[in-house]
Write a protein that holds these residues in place. Sequence first.
Motif, PDB file in Angstrom:
ATOM      1  N   LYS A  90     -15.364  46.653 -47.342  1.00  0.00           N
ATOM      2  CA  LYS A  90     -14.329  45.950 -48.105  1.00  0.00           C
ATOM      3  C   LYS A  90     -13.616  44.998 -47.158  1.00  0.00           C
ATOM      4  CE  LYS A  90     -11.567  46.152 -51.896  1.00  0.00           C
ATOM      5  NZ  LYS A  90     -11.709  46.642 -53.208  1.00  0.00           N
ATOM      6  N   ARG A  91     -13.565  43.714 -47.523  1.00  0.00           N
ATOM      7  CA  ARG A  91     -12.920  42.703 -46.687  1.00  0.00           C
ATOM      8  C   ARG A  91     -11.424  42.660 -46.975  1.00  0.00           C
ATOM      9  NH1 ARG A  91     -16.084  37.697 -45.485  1.00  0.00           N
ATOM     10  NH2 ARG A  91     -14.314  36.699 -46.476  1.00  0.00           N
ATOM     11  N   ASN A  92     -10.666  42.058 -46.087  1.00  0.00           N
ATOM     12  CA  ASN A  92      -9.219  41.955 -46.255  1.00  0.00           C
ATOM     13  C   ASN A  92      -8.825  41.140 -47.485  1.00  0.00           C
ATOM     14  OD1 ASN A  92      -8.707  43.493 -43.996  1.00  0.00           O
ATOM     15  ND2 ASN A  92      -8.581  41.731 -42.632  1.00  0.00           N
ATOM     16  N   ASP A  93      -9.698  40.210 -47.914  1.00  0.00           N
ATOM     17  CA  ASP A  93      -9.384  39.395 -49.083  1.00  0.00           C
ATOM     18  C   ASP A  93      -9.774  40.085 -50.398  1.00  0.00           C
ATOM     19  OD1 ASP A  93     -12.236  37.054 -48.855  1.00  0.00           O
ATOM     20  OD2 ASP A  93     -12.124  39.233 -49.028  1.00  0.00           O
ATOM     21  N   GLY A  94     -10.203  41.381 -50.317  1.00  0.00           N
ATOM     22  CA  GLY A  94     -10.538  42.139 -51.523  1.00  0.00           C
ATOM     23  C   GLY A  94     -11.990  42.032 -51.940  1.00  0.00           C
ATOM     24  N   GLN A  95     -12.740  41.155 -51.307  1.00  0.00           N
ATOM     25  CA  GLN A  95     -14.159  41.004 -51.621  1.00  0.00           C
ATOM     26  C   GLN A  95     -14.966  42.012 -50.805  1.00  0.00           C
ATOM     27  OE1 GLN A  95     -15.235  38.813 -54.009  1.00  0.00           O
ATOM     28  NE2 GLN A  95     -13.056  38.459 -54.365  1.00  0.00           N
ATOM     29  N   TYR A  96     -16.291  41.972 -50.949  1.00  0.00           N
ATOM     30  CA  TYR A  96     -17.167  42.881 -50.215  1.00  0.00           C
ATOM     31  C   TYR A  96     -18.002  42.106 -49.211  1.00  0.00           C
ATOM     32  CZ  TYR A  96     -15.967  46.025 -53.979  1.00  0.00           C
ATOM     33  OH  TYR A  96     -15.278  46.792 -54.875  1.00  0.00           O
ATOM     34  N   GLY A  97     -18.387  42.797 -48.150  1.00  0.00           N
ATOM     35  CA  GLY A  97     -19.282  42.229 -47.148  1.00  0.00           C
ATOM     36  C   GLY A  97     -20.456  43.175 -46.958  1.00  0.00           C
ATOM     37  N   LEU A  98     -21.542  42.666 -46.438  1.00  0.00           N
ATOM     38  CA  LEU A  98     -22.742  43.461 -46.220  1.00  0.00           C
ATOM     39  C   LEU A  98     -23.290  43.185 -44.844  1.00  0.00           C
ATOM     40  CD1 LEU A  98     -24.901  45.379 -47.409  1.00  0.00           C
ATOM     41  CD2 LEU A  98     -26.134  43.331 -48.137  1.00  0.00           C
ATOM     42  N   ILE A  99     -23.552  44.221 -44.102  1.00  0.00           N
ATOM     43  CA  ILE A  99     -24.206  44.105 -42.799  1.00  0.00           C
ATOM     44  C   ILE A  99     -25.570  44.738 -42.945  1.00  0.00           C
ATOM     45  CG2 ILE A  99     -24.151  44.764 -40.362  1.00  0.00           C
ATOM     46  CD1 ILE A  99     -21.088  44.983 -40.630  1.00  0.00           C
ATOM     47  N   GLU A 100     -26.604  43.934 -42.686  1.00  0.00           N
ATOM     48  CA  GLU A 100     -27.973  44.429 -42.753  1.00  0.00           C
ATOM     49  C   GLU A 100     -28.498  44.615 -41.332  1.00  0.00           C
ATOM     50  OE1 GLU A 100     -29.588  42.536 -46.865  1.00  0.00           O
ATOM     51  OE2 GLU A 100     -29.632  41.242 -45.112  1.00  0.00           O
ATOM     52  N   VAL A 101     -29.176  45.709 -41.082  1.00  0.00           N
ATOM     53  CA  VAL A 101     -29.713  46.001 -39.758  1.00  0.00           C
ATOM     54  C   VAL A 101     -31.111  45.408 -39.659  1.00  0.00           C
ATOM     55  CG1 VAL A 101     -30.352  47.841 -38.163  1.00  0.00           C
ATOM     56  CG2 VAL A 101     -28.386  48.136 -39.662  1.00  0.00           C
TER      57      VAL A 101
END
Length: 172
Positions: free
Chosen positions: A159-170
């Motif tokens: 969860k990002r600070n702006d309320g949106q979502y982020g994704l980290i792919e390995v």
Amino acid sequence: MKFEIYGEKVRINEEMEKRIEDKLSFLSRYMAVDNDVTARVLVKPYNSKLKIEVTIPTKIALLRGEVIHEKFETGVDLAIDKIEDQIRRQKGRLSRRHKESLAEIFIGDAEEVDIPVRTKTIYADEMDLDEAIMRMEMLSHSFFIYKDTDSEKLAVVYKRNDGQYGLIEVSE
């Protein structure tokens, strides 16, 4: 669903057990509850009142309600109302969520890694992105680690600070 009902310095009678089991039967209205799910209820004295803790670990999330009240019956009702509210909130979030792939929308910035205070070992379940976001939200966590069903690689949704979502792919 199985039930584990304990009383710490409080005797739990059959009437109390039946009330708890009847009240927890509402879960079948919201999600598929199989026989492997165990609802744990702990009743213990707290000052001159009773503390009722209800914990239900499901495949989706850990549902938990805790209430301190004078009366057992009212305390159980309030604790189960909290769990029901958690489920309703998550269903609302899912219906409002965009269905686009977060990998295309966000680019995660690398952050400085602090020395861990506590170490945990997890098993990354295989699931899709929407299910990972749902589990993260139901647990009220800021990130969730899982194994992506499409790529079969580890991924982290956050969860990002702006309320949106982020994704980290390995990548390997």
